[in-house]
Design a protein around this motif. Sequence first.
Motif, mmCIF file in Angstrom:
data_model
loop_
_atom_site.group_PDB
_atom_site.id
_atom_site.type_symbol
_atom_site.label_atom_id
_atom_site.label_comp_id
_atom_site.label_asym_id
_atom_site.label_seq_id
_atom_site.Cartn_x
_atom_site.Cartn_y
_atom_site.Cartn_z
ATOM 1 N N VAL A 121 0.860 -1.186 0.000
ATOM 2 C CA VAL A 121 0.000 0.000 0.000
ATOM 3 C C VAL A 121 0.895 1.233 0.000
ATOM 4 O O VAL A 121 1.790 1.379 0.826
ATOM 5 N N GLU A 143 -3.176 10.434 5.225
ATOM 6 C CA GLU A 143 -2.306 9.261 5.108
ATOM 7 C C GLU A 143 -3.161 8.055 4.741
ATOM 8 O O GLU A 143 -4.356 8.044 5.015
ATOM 9 N N ASN A 144 -2.510 7.028 4.169
ATOM 10 C CA ASN A 144 -3.213 5.772 3.939
ATOM 11 C C ASN A 144 -3.085 4.912 5.183
ATOM 12 O O ASN A 144 -1.990 4.624 5.635
ATOM 13 N N PHE A 145 -4.209 4.515 5.720
ATOM 14 C CA PHE A 145 -4.264 3.758 6.975
ATOM 15 C C PHE A 145 -3.335 2.549 6.963
ATOM 16 O O PHE A 145 -2.623 2.285 7.917
ATOM 17 N N LEU A 146 -3.330 1.822 5.845
ATOM 18 C CA LEU A 146 -2.582 0.573 5.781
ATOM 19 C C LEU A 146 -1.159 0.727 5.266
ATOM 20 O O LEU A 146 -0.444 -0.260 5.169
ATOM 21 N N SER A 147 -0.745 1.943 4.954
ATOM 22 C CA SER A 147 0.583 2.112 4.371
ATOM 23 C C SER A 147 1.672 2.064 5.432
ATOM 24 O O SER A 147 1.704 2.881 6.353
ATOM 25 N N LEU A 148 2.618 1.125 5.284
ATOM 26 C CA LEU A 148 3.718 1.019 6.242
ATOM 27 C C LEU A 148 4.558 2.297 6.212
ATOM 28 O O LEU A 148 5.018 2.787 7.235
ATOM 29 N N ASP A 149 4.742 2.849 5.004
ATOM 30 C CA ASP A 149 5.496 4.095 4.875
ATOM 31 C C ASP A 149 4.869 5.224 5.682
ATOM 32 O O ASP A 149 5.562 5.977 6.365
ATOM 33 N N ASP A 150 3.553 5.341 5.601
ATOM 34 C CA ASP A 150 2.877 6.411 6.329
ATOM 35 C C ASP A 150 2.943 6.200 7.837
ATOM 36 O O ASP A 150 3.051 7.159 8.600
ATOM 37 N N ILE A 151 2.888 4.939 8.248
ATOM 38 C CA ILE A 151 2.991 4.662 9.683
ATOM 39 C C ILE A 151 4.358 5.097 10.190
ATOM 40 O O ILE A 151 4.476 5.729 11.239
ATOM 41 N N SER A 153 4.588 8.935 10.270
ATOM 42 C CA SER A 153 3.855 9.580 11.353
ATOM 43 C C SER A 153 4.430 9.254 12.727
ATOM 44 O O SER A 153 3.937 9.748 13.738
#
Lengths: 146, 196
Positions: free
Chosen positions: A8, A17-25, A28
């Motif tokens: 994702v 952000e995309n909830f499931l995106s590892l990058d976004d996690i 953040s």
Amino acid sequence: MSEAYFPVESGALGPEENFLSLDDILMSQEKLPVRVETPMPRLGAFFLERGAGAESDYALPQGTKIELPLWLAKGLFDNKRRILSVEIPKIYQEGWRTVFSADANVVDLHKMGPRFYGFGSQLLHFDSPENADISQCLLQVSSVKY
Amino acid sequence: MFCEKAMELVRELHRAPEGQLPAFNEDGLRQVLEEMKALYEQNQSDVNEAKSAGRGDLIPTIKFRHCSLLRNRRCTVAYLYDRLLRIRALRWEYGSVLPNALRFHMSAEEMEWFNHYKKSLATYMRSLGGDEGLDITQDMKPPKSLYIEVRCLKDYGEFEVDDGTSVLLKKNSQHFLPRWKCEQLIRQGVLEHVLS
């Protein structure tokens, strides 16, 4: 293996952000400076360096400046700034913005913050009066760097 | 700060290069769920106190814990989902029988998911291309032709082709055969695709 694996992707450059995106996690998780506007009791265990100790009713006093990860700052923020107010990190403030507008190429973004654009875009959520200038700066830097 | 363990799970996956599947971190997940339980119980208790003893000052703390619960949930769901994306890719890379080493990296539920996915894919492929179906997992790009030129690398013996005839696969012999029938032998190193 990577041919059929489609993770994702990040949504940080967009409105959310995309909830499931590892990058976004991971993005953040980066911290930003905040100011506590109302005391928060019973969280002394986190803020031991403030001399809280393990007292159960210790409340982080109003006015304390601490660094919190973006996800927490976003979660506790509201436009009345009842719980906390957010300080824009230096790299997005006026001093650095001037440097960027002079010549963005001299700045090593990898050192300053690997997720400069995504993090910067998500900062806009905090309704800072500098928002227009911050977004302008982000656009400008990305056009120069690419 | 809360959610450290959850972040560890996310980092573990992020670090695995090229979509590789690390072992299922059952212990890590258990710890995250334990943290979530503790946060939830503390919040329940504080909410009751806020209501009954008029402790409105607890509300920011309750919110803090609630944000942490949401974060733990997000990390956990993203971890599990990303693993499924990797497991799905395994079907396309390794075929329907996975090497044991990989199977040990999967949880029982993930194995079950893989089996369901395999079945759905098989049903779909059977529905294509007329009576026999079409195996689309053979090539990542649409093949130029259905027959390919192959050279035999070792003695294999008789090999039956669709229309009942058979060919003798002797070392160094070359044949023009249906692509899909050759794939397995190519993987096993018996045949070699000759590019002209």
